[in-house]
Write an enzyme that holds these catalytic residues in place. Structure first.
Site, PDB file in Angstrom:
ATOM      1  N   TYR A 148      -2.532   9.267  -9.931  1.00  0.00           N
ATOM      2  CA  TYR A 148      -1.918   8.009 -10.360  1.00  0.00           C
ATOM      3  C   TYR A 148      -0.425   8.164 -10.661  1.00  0.00           C
ATOM      4  O   TYR A 148       0.325   7.191 -10.600  1.00  0.00           O
ATOM      5  CB  TYR A 148      -2.615   7.493 -11.618  1.00  0.00           C
ATOM      6  CG  TYR A 148      -3.965   6.849 -11.378  1.00  0.00           C
ATOM      7  CD1 TYR A 148      -4.592   6.920 -10.137  1.00  0.00           C
ATOM      8  CD2 TYR A 148      -4.617   6.174 -12.393  1.00  0.00           C
ATOM      9  CE1 TYR A 148      -5.828   6.344  -9.922  1.00  0.00           C
ATOM     10  CE2 TYR A 148      -5.864   5.584 -12.193  1.00  0.00           C
ATOM     11  CZ  TYR A 148      -6.470   5.670 -10.955  1.00  0.00           C
ATOM     12  OH  TYR A 148      -7.686   5.092 -10.745  1.00  0.00           O
ATOM     13  N   ASP A 157      -0.087   3.988   0.970  1.00  0.00           N
ATOM     14  CA  ASP A 157      -0.476   4.782   2.136  1.00  0.00           C
ATOM     15  C   ASP A 157       0.378   4.492   3.367  1.00  0.00           C
ATOM     16  O   ASP A 157       0.337   5.249   4.345  1.00  0.00           O
ATOM     17  CB  ASP A 157      -1.949   4.538   2.481  1.00  0.00           C
ATOM     18  CG  ASP A 157      -2.890   5.119   1.450  1.00  0.00           C
ATOM     19  OD1 ASP A 157      -2.531   6.144   0.832  1.00  0.00           O
ATOM     20  OD2 ASP A 157      -3.971   4.556   1.236  1.00  0.00           O
ATOM     21  N   THR A 196       0.839  -1.195   0.000  1.00  0.00           N
ATOM     22  CA  THR A 196       0.000   0.000   0.000  1.00  0.00           C
ATOM     23  C   THR A 196       0.871   1.242   0.000  1.00  0.00           C
ATOM     24  O   THR A 196       1.814   1.347   0.796  1.00  0.00           O
ATOM     25  CB  THR A 196      -0.972   0.058   1.193  1.00  0.00           C
ATOM     26  OG1 THR A 196      -1.653   1.316   1.185  1.00  0.00           O
ATOM     27  CG2 THR A 196      -0.285  -0.121   2.531  1.00  0.00           C
ATOM     28  N   GLU A 220      -4.796  14.218   0.729  1.00  0.00           N
ATOM     29  CA  GLU A 220      -6.188  14.245   0.276  1.00  0.00           C
ATOM     30  C   GLU A 220      -7.169  14.107   1.433  1.00  0.00           C
ATOM     31  O   GLU A 220      -8.319  14.518   1.343  1.00  0.00           O
ATOM     32  CB  GLU A 220      -6.440  13.103  -0.714  1.00  0.00           C
ATOM     33  CG  GLU A 220      -6.278  11.715  -0.098  1.00  0.00           C
ATOM     34  CD  GLU A 220      -6.525  10.584  -1.079  1.00  0.00           C
ATOM     35  OE1 GLU A 220      -7.044  10.855  -2.190  1.00  0.00           O
ATOM     36  OE2 GLU A 220      -6.202   9.429  -0.749  1.00  0.00           O
ATOM     37  N   ARG A 227      -5.611   8.967   2.812  1.00  0.00           N
ATOM     38  CA  ARG A 227      -6.973   9.227   3.277  1.00  0.00           C
ATOM     39  C   ARG A 227      -7.029   9.508   4.774  1.00  0.00           C
ATOM     40  O   ARG A 227      -7.640  10.470   5.219  1.00  0.00           O
ATOM     41  CB  ARG A 227      -7.851   8.019   2.930  1.00  0.00           C
ATOM     42  CG  ARG A 227      -9.300   8.124   3.340  1.00  0.00           C
ATOM     43  CD  ARG A 227     -10.062   6.925   2.836  1.00  0.00           C
ATOM     44  NE  ARG A 227      -9.981   6.855   1.386  1.00  0.00           N
ATOM     45  CZ  ARG A 227     -10.803   7.486   0.572  1.00  0.00           C
ATOM     46  NH1 ARG A 227     -11.763   8.247   1.050  1.00  0.00           N
ATOM     47  NH2 ARG A 227     -10.659   7.380  -0.740  1.00  0.00           N
TER      48      ARG A 227
END
Length: 420
Positions: free
Chosen positions: A297, A144, A142, A247, A192
């Site tokens: 992306y 993230d 991931t 984001e 996120r």
């Protein structure tokens, strides 16, 4: 007793190095042919299993599999498809077991984030109750960087490197034009709930006062007045201001600053764009000329600027997953373990999936600066080793030459198609 076959699938958003993990799995499986039979890959992730669309990896050339190590995106196809709970839809899990049984699959390697860790665990548990044991190993992936119990997640180091380099280069551009043009530049990055990627923007700083001047984390509640005051003060002092914004920046009440009002296939809130939201705020309140960019992306596909450390770790966890499986282990995840000491080194350990599934790892408070707009030295010490080294792909005609697989599907054995 016949050898069991292996099934590998990619899940969720892809990365610059997820195929390096695939390469590690496939090459390790080929070395262990005394224990593992055929290797299949799901066409478009877990959907490939549900629809019985299995790619025969054995028909791919060894050189093409090796080329996966430097090829971005999901070579076998990924998907955003979250299996429901066992209580909601046991049929989905029963279908997986039926497909695995029909194709003599005894090893399940699922390459993804927190949601896929949960699926992997459930498959392992259900297979036991249904009388068809499957060794399920989750392979971490991931951008993230929010999986627990692993020092970092494969995919993150390359995104961090891309964001740091892009921030540095954009800042140089803005600084050269700020006297008569743009005063504020905003780079929106992924993240996120966790601000790891945004934090990586700080690695562009070579000395105190360098850009980025402001970093916005999901972990720090957004304060409009403090933010605008910081922007104005930075422009007054330096002539320009560079901002890296996650984001997932949140208001004090926990709502997203850029909530689009919809959800994705995993049930996550869709975010409508923090950068233009901030830009509008700056223009309407401070009257400053701005530009903003959405890494989107580009940040996760940029294999041309991948971190060599990230590539090595992605390959290592894929290879380790197979080694753990043939050793008889089940319901675990290979994890990256950072050694103590000033000199960076790492190894691959293992953690139980029961402690990984549906658990998010956030930026520690000690990594975020006191004013909430930057990172501390501890944060820098954590991040910097992860972007080290270059691992360029081969080039032809001026652009990278990436792998293209044949993706031959095996013949279906089950009568009914599954609608997913």
């Amino acid at each position: 007793m016949s050898k069991k076959n292996a099934f590998y699938a990619q899940s969720g958003g892809v990365t610059a190095v997820i195929n390096a993990s695939a390469c590690g799995v496939i090459e390790a499986a080929r070395v262990n042919q005394d224990k593992i039979g055929n290797v299949y890959a799901g066409l478009n992730g877990i959907l490939g299993a549900l629809r019985e669309e299995l790619i025969d990896v054995g028909q791919e050339r060894a050189e093409d599999i090796a080329a996966l190590r430097y090829t971005p995106s999901g070579a076998f196809g990924s998907c955003r498809y979250k299996l429901k709970s066992l209580e909601e839809n046991r049929a989905e899990y029963a279908r997986l077991i039926a497909v695995f049984k029909a194709h003599n699959i005894g090893y399940f390697f699922y390459n993804g984030g927190g949601d896929s860790a949960d699926t992997c665990l459930k498959v392992s548990q259900l297979s036991e109750t249904m009388g068809y044991p499957i060794q399920a190993i989750h392979i971490p992936k991931t951008v993230d960087n929010d999986l627990p119990l692993t020092d970092n997640c494969p995919g993150f180091g390359s995104v961090a490197k891309y964001v740091a380099v892009s921030t540095q280069e954009a800042a140089m551009d803005v600084a050269s034009m700020c006297a008569t043009s743009t005063k504020v530049f905003i780079l929106e990055v992924m993240g996120r709930h966790a601000g790891w990627i945004a934090a990586a923007g700080a690695l562009a700083q070579e000395q105190e006062g360098d850009a980025p001047h402001i970093i916005l984390f999901p972990e720090v509640p957004f304060d409009r007045e403090r933010f605008l005051a910081k922007v104005q003060a930075t422009v007054d002092e330096k002539g320009y201001c560079v901002i890296v914004a996650s984001e997932g920046v949140q208001n004090k009440d926990g709502t997203f600053l850029a909530d689009a009002g919809t959800t994705d296939a995993f049930g996550h809130k869709q975010l409508g764009g923090v950068a233009p939201t901030l830009a509008t705020m700056i223009k309407s309140t401070l009257g400053l000329k701005y530009h903003w960019a959405l890494a989107d992306y580009l940040q996760r596909a940029a294999r041309h600027i991948a971190s060599a450390t990230d590539v090595e770790q992605a390959y290592a966890v894929g290879r380790a997953a197979v080694q753990m499986a043939v050793a008889g282990k089940n319901a675990i995840m290979p994890a990256i373990i950072r050694a103590e000491g000033s000199e960076y080194s790492w190894s691959v350990g293992e953690v139980p999936l029961s402690q990984v599934a549906n658990v998010e790892k956030f930026m520690p408070g000690e990594y975020i600066s006191e004013d909430g707009f930057g990172i501390t030295q501890k944060g820098r010490d954590y991040l910097l080793p992860l972007i080290q080294g270059e691992d360029y792909p081969p080039y032809k005609n001026g652009i990278p030459r990436y792998a293209r697989l044949k993706k031959h599907l095996v013949e279906k054995k089950l009568a009914a198609d599954f609608k997913a």
